[in-house]
Design a protein around this motif. Structure first.
Motif, PDB file in Angstrom:
ATOM      1  N   PHE A 410       0.820  -1.203   0.000  1.00  0.00           N
ATOM      2  CA  PHE A 410       0.000   0.000   0.000  1.00  0.00           C
ATOM      3  C   PHE A 410       0.858   1.259   0.000  1.00  0.00           C
ATOM      4  N   ARG A 411       2.123   1.124   0.372  1.00  0.00           N
ATOM      5  CA  ARG A 411       3.018   2.280   0.334  1.00  0.00           C
ATOM      6  C   ARG A 411       3.409   2.648  -1.097  1.00  0.00           C
ATOM      7  N   ASP A 412       3.285   1.669  -2.006  1.00  0.00           N
ATOM      8  CA  ASP A 412       3.605   1.920  -3.408  1.00  0.00           C
ATOM      9  C   ASP A 412       2.439   2.636  -4.087  1.00  0.00           C
ATOM     10  N   PRO A 413       2.708   3.411  -5.137  1.00  0.00           N
ATOM     11  CA  PRO A 413       1.617   4.132  -5.806  1.00  0.00           C
ATOM     12  C   PRO A 413       0.927   3.302  -6.889  1.00  0.00           C
ATOM     13  N   ASP A 414       1.319   2.028  -7.041  1.00  0.00           N
ATOM     14  CA  ASP A 414       0.866   1.225  -8.167  1.00  0.00           C
ATOM     15  C   ASP A 414      -0.434   0.480  -7.855  1.00  0.00           C
ATOM     16  N   ASP A 415      -1.012  -0.101  -8.919  1.00  0.00           N
ATOM     17  CA  ASP A 415      -2.106  -1.038  -8.736  1.00  0.00           C
ATOM     18  C   ASP A 415      -1.591  -2.255  -7.978  1.00  0.00           C
ATOM     19  N   ILE A 416      -2.507  -2.977  -7.324  1.00  0.00           N
ATOM     20  CA  ILE A 416      -2.123  -4.115  -6.484  1.00  0.00           C
ATOM     21  C   ILE A 416      -2.928  -5.343  -6.895  1.00  0.00           C
ATOM     22  N   TYR A 417      -2.226  -6.458  -7.047  1.00  0.00           N
ATOM     23  CA  TYR A 417      -2.887  -7.752  -7.236  1.00  0.00           C
ATOM     24  C   TYR A 417      -2.634  -8.597  -5.993  1.00  0.00           C
ATOM     25  N   VAL A 418      -3.689  -9.198  -5.468  1.00  0.00           N
ATOM     26  CA  VAL A 418      -3.566 -10.113  -4.335  1.00  0.00           C
ATOM     27  C   VAL A 418      -4.031 -11.489  -4.802  1.00  0.00           C
ATOM     28  N   ILE A 419      -3.150 -12.476  -4.663  1.00  0.00           N
ATOM     29  CA  ILE A 419      -3.421 -13.850  -5.097  1.00  0.00           C
ATOM     30  C   ILE A 419      -3.411 -14.717  -3.855  1.00  0.00           C
ATOM     31  N   ALA A 420      -4.506 -15.444  -3.608  1.00  0.00           N
ATOM     32  CA  ALA A 420      -4.633 -16.185  -2.357  1.00  0.00           C
ATOM     33  C   ALA A 420      -5.173 -17.584  -2.585  1.00  0.00           C
ATOM     34  N   THR A 421      -4.670 -18.536  -1.797  1.00  0.00           N
ATOM     35  CA  THR A 421      -5.237 -19.881  -1.819  1.00  0.00           C
ATOM     36  C   THR A 421      -6.521 -19.906  -0.993  1.00  0.00           C
ATOM     37  N   TYR A 422      -7.183 -21.053  -0.969  1.00  0.00           N
ATOM     38  CA  TYR A 422      -8.571 -21.139  -0.497  1.00  0.00           C
ATOM     39  C   TYR A 422      -8.767 -20.595   0.916  1.00  0.00           C
ATOM     40  N   ILE A 432      -8.078  -6.540   2.987  1.00  0.00           N
ATOM     41  CA  ILE A 432      -8.137  -5.516   1.940  1.00  0.00           C
ATOM     42  C   ILE A 432      -9.206  -4.489   2.271  1.00  0.00           C
ATOM     43  N   VAL A 433     -10.401  -4.977   2.643  1.00  0.00           N
ATOM     44  CA  VAL A 433     -11.508  -4.071   2.977  1.00  0.00           C
ATOM     45  C   VAL A 433     -11.106  -3.143   4.125  1.00  0.00           C
ATOM     46  N   LYS A 434     -10.439  -3.687   5.123  1.00  0.00           N
ATOM     47  CA  LYS A 434      -9.997  -2.884   6.267  1.00  0.00           C
ATOM     48  C   LYS A 434      -8.945  -1.870   5.849  1.00  0.00           C
ATOM     49  N   GLN A 435      -8.002  -2.300   5.032  1.00  0.00           N
ATOM     50  CA  GLN A 435      -6.937  -1.403   4.581  1.00  0.00           C
ATOM     51  C   GLN A 435      -7.493  -0.276   3.715  1.00  0.00           C
ATOM     52  N   VAL A 436      -8.424  -0.622   2.840  1.00  0.00           N
ATOM     53  CA  VAL A 436      -9.031   0.405   1.982  1.00  0.00           C
ATOM     54  C   VAL A 436      -9.745   1.438   2.834  1.00  0.00           C
ATOM     55  N   LYS A 437     -10.434   0.966   3.859  1.00  0.00           N
ATOM     56  CA  LYS A 437     -11.139   1.875   4.767  1.00  0.00           C
ATOM     57  C   LYS A 437     -10.158   2.775   5.517  1.00  0.00           C
TER      58      LYS A 437
END
Length: 440
Positions: A410-422, A432-437
């Motif tokens: 989130f410190r970077d100015p770029d778009d972010i992709y998050v890849i997660a297993t099940y 993500i929702v918490k960080q965006v808030k």
């Protein structure tokens, strides 16, 4: 015991619902009281089962919506309880105490290993099979064993099989179902088709004679146009064949009509083809299909997009090399600068064997536009090692928690992709929702 089984299941399901909970425990109780309860249900409606390695949830949910759009009263396990106990919970919750299940149509997503428990015990009208890929070796075992478990219950099946005609592992089911009516769906050659592939492929050999299959082209993995040079096993004539495929605009044509895929990727169009095959079988109009595609909800964690200060955070689930490779392709097409978080867990629901990461083309992420990759999860170090061995030259870090990993990117100015297993998907989404808030 039928009465007690139904009563106990309905009561426990109702209690859990009042508590705001779901799950398969009511079905476990029902099966304990009567192991043959599914055979004792009174069902007078089409029963459609949907199975396969990838895409069964999206496909089953769209088929359920299709019948609803056509005016049917539908029972479906939309929340994804696709094991025997979950399916028993779904059906008995909608049954009266005599075992009568009142519905216009029943659409059930079924785990591949549980088809052997469900197909012989319900009056199944149609079995939809999307694909078979290597997945969770510790649970599902080798794919050959999984497919054989389904083949073993097909000889007596005399209703409809709706099969992916571009997957030889799926087409082979027809060889074991001499009494079934077969409907094949698939995609025509398109801009994404290739004549050779380095992706992990399981459909290399003819199931009839054992010789190596030849491919005119691949769509992805072992999905494509195949034939055996030594016998007659080959891609069948497709009853539903999507043509004029435009991946950029998510469109395709069938029977001269244009449809819009609600999701990204070639693999998603196979889900659409399966839905259209069901629509043809039950004479449901293309208008209904288009409405389903138009209003299909974005599954949480499946290319789910969040926005923050003009940049995107995109979350994707990965669980096996084929599905992961399709996610890699989507990210590879993004030429903008980006940072990536990869969360790799090895819990039971993920599959404890994570060797599949070496069959996944993470090299597609290793472009100059990928500024930073942060790994985390119970096997975060293994993921970092995979990227190191793959030759990634950018900033590579491992963090103990998902929150720490997100803080970093989130410190970077770029778009972010998050890849997660099940098992990492929901925690990643919540973070993500918490960080965006917080950052918003």
């Amino acid at each position: 015991m039928r009465f007690l089984s139904i009563l106990a299941t309905k009561s426990s399901a109702a209690i859990l619902q009042k508590m705001g909970r779901g799950g398969s425990m009511p079905g476990q109780i029902g099966l304990k009281l009567d192991p043959q309860i599914l055979k004792k249900l009174k069902i007078h409606a089409p029963v459609i089962l949907v199975t396969g390695t990838n895409g069964k949830t999206s496909t089953a949910n769209m088929i359920a919506s299709l019948f609803e759009q056509a005016g049917y009263e539908v029972i479906s396990n939309r929340k994804g309880d696709n094991l025997r106990e979950g399916i028993v919970t779904t059906l008995l919750s909608h049954a009266d105490l005599s075992g009568r299940v009142k519905a216009g149509a029943i659409v059930l997503e079924v785990d591949e290993l549980n088809i052997k428990h469900i197909l012989p015990n319900l009056p199944v009208s149609a079995l939809v099979v999307n694909n078979f890929f290597r997945d969770q070796l510790d649970r599902a075992r080798e794919m050959e064993q999984l497919i054989e478990s389904i083949e073993n219950v097909l000889p007596g099946y005399d209703q409809t099989l709706i099969l992916n005609g571009n997957d030889p592992n799926v087409v082979r089911l027809s060889l074991k179902a001499p009494r079934a009516h077969i409907v094949y769906f698939g995609l025509a050659k398109n801009e994404a088709s290739v004549t050779s592939t380095r992706e992990a492929s399981e459909g290399k050999f003819c199931p009839r004679c054992g010789h190596r299959l030849q491919y005119a082209y691949y769509q992805y993995s072992h999905i494509g146009s195949f034939s055996c040079p030594h016998c007659h096993f080959r891609t069948p004539i497709l009853n539903v064949e999507l043509k004029n495929i435009d991946l950029k605009n998510h469109t395709f044509t069938l029977h001269g009509e244009t449809f819009k895929d609600p999701y990204d990727g070639l693999y998603s169009m196979y889900n659409c083809a399966a839905v259209l095959a069901v629509a043809d079988l039950y004479d449901i109009s293309s208008h209904c299909v288009k409405e389903v595609f138009k209003h299909a909800p974005q599954p949480k964690g499946r290319n789910e997009r969040f926005e923050l200060d003009g940049r995107s955070i995109i979350l994707n689930l990965v669980k096996n090399p084929t599905g992961a490779n399709e996610v890699m392709k989507v990210i590879e097409e993004d030429e903008d600068k980006k940072s990536i978080v990869i969360v790799l867990n090895d819990r039971e629901q993920d599959g404890t064997d994570v060797s599949w990461i070496y069959d996944t083309h993470f090299e597609k992420l290793m472009k100059p536009t990928t500024h930073r990759i942060v790994t985390t999860g119970t096997r975060g170090f293994d993921m970092a090692l995979r990227l190191y061995y793959g030759g990634y030259q950018g900033v590579l870090e491992e963090k103990e928690t998902i929150e720490q990993a997100l803080d970093e990117v989130f410190r970077d100015p770029d778009d972010i992709y998050v890849i997660a297993t099940y098992t990492a998907l929901l925690p990643a989404r919540n973070a993500i929702v918490k960080q965006v808030k917080n950052y918003g």
